[in-house]
Design a protein around this motif. Structure first.
Motif, mmCIF file in Angstrom:
data_model
loop_
_atom_site.group_PDB
_atom_site.id
_atom_site.type_symbol
_atom_site.label_atom_id
_atom_site.label_comp_id
_atom_site.label_asym_id
_atom_site.label_seq_id
_atom_site.Cartn_x
_atom_site.Cartn_y
_atom_site.Cartn_z
ATOM 1 N N THR A 32 17.432 -0.871 17.505
ATOM 2 C CA THR A 32 16.112 -0.563 16.970
ATOM 3 C C THR A 32 15.239 -0.020 18.091
ATOM 4 O O THR A 32 15.161 -0.594 19.170
ATOM 5 N N ARG A 33 14.588 1.119 17.818
ATOM 6 C CA ARG A 33 13.710 1.738 18.806
ATOM 7 C C ARG A 33 12.496 0.856 19.055
ATOM 8 O O ARG A 33 12.157 0.001 18.237
ATOM 9 N N ASP A 35 9.512 1.523 18.618
ATOM 10 C CA ASP A 35 8.511 1.685 17.560
ATOM 11 C C ASP A 35 8.965 1.105 16.223
ATOM 12 O O ASP A 35 8.292 1.247 15.213
ATOM 13 N N HIS A 37 11.775 1.816 14.420
ATOM 14 C CA HIS A 37 12.732 2.605 13.644
ATOM 15 C C HIS A 37 14.145 2.317 14.111
ATOM 16 O O HIS A 37 14.392 2.064 15.283
#
Length: 63
Positions: A32-33, A35, A37
């Motif tokens: 998971t990034r 941010d 996403h």
């Protein structure tokens, strides 16, 4: 109390429901990034993981 590790692991091997697409199998692993996403999901292999890591975190560096 006394649940086995296998029982704990099994409860995460399930499906998730999304309004737009319905039920989907949960992935074996994910990245998971920062941010929030999803940048990569794995099906038990690391195919594509190195590319996702490079894209979001840059090239490897020495410690």
């Amino acid at each position: 109390m006394g649940k086995s590790r296998e029982a704990d692991r099994r409860k995460f091997e399930a499906c998730a429901s999304f309004p737009a697409i319905g039920m989907v199998q949960t992935p074996a692993a994910g990245l998971t990034r920062p941010d929030g996403h999803v940048a990569w999901v794995g099906d038990g292999t690391t195919k594509g993981l190195a590319d996702a890591l490079f894209t979001w975190f840059g090239p490897p560096t020495s410690a």
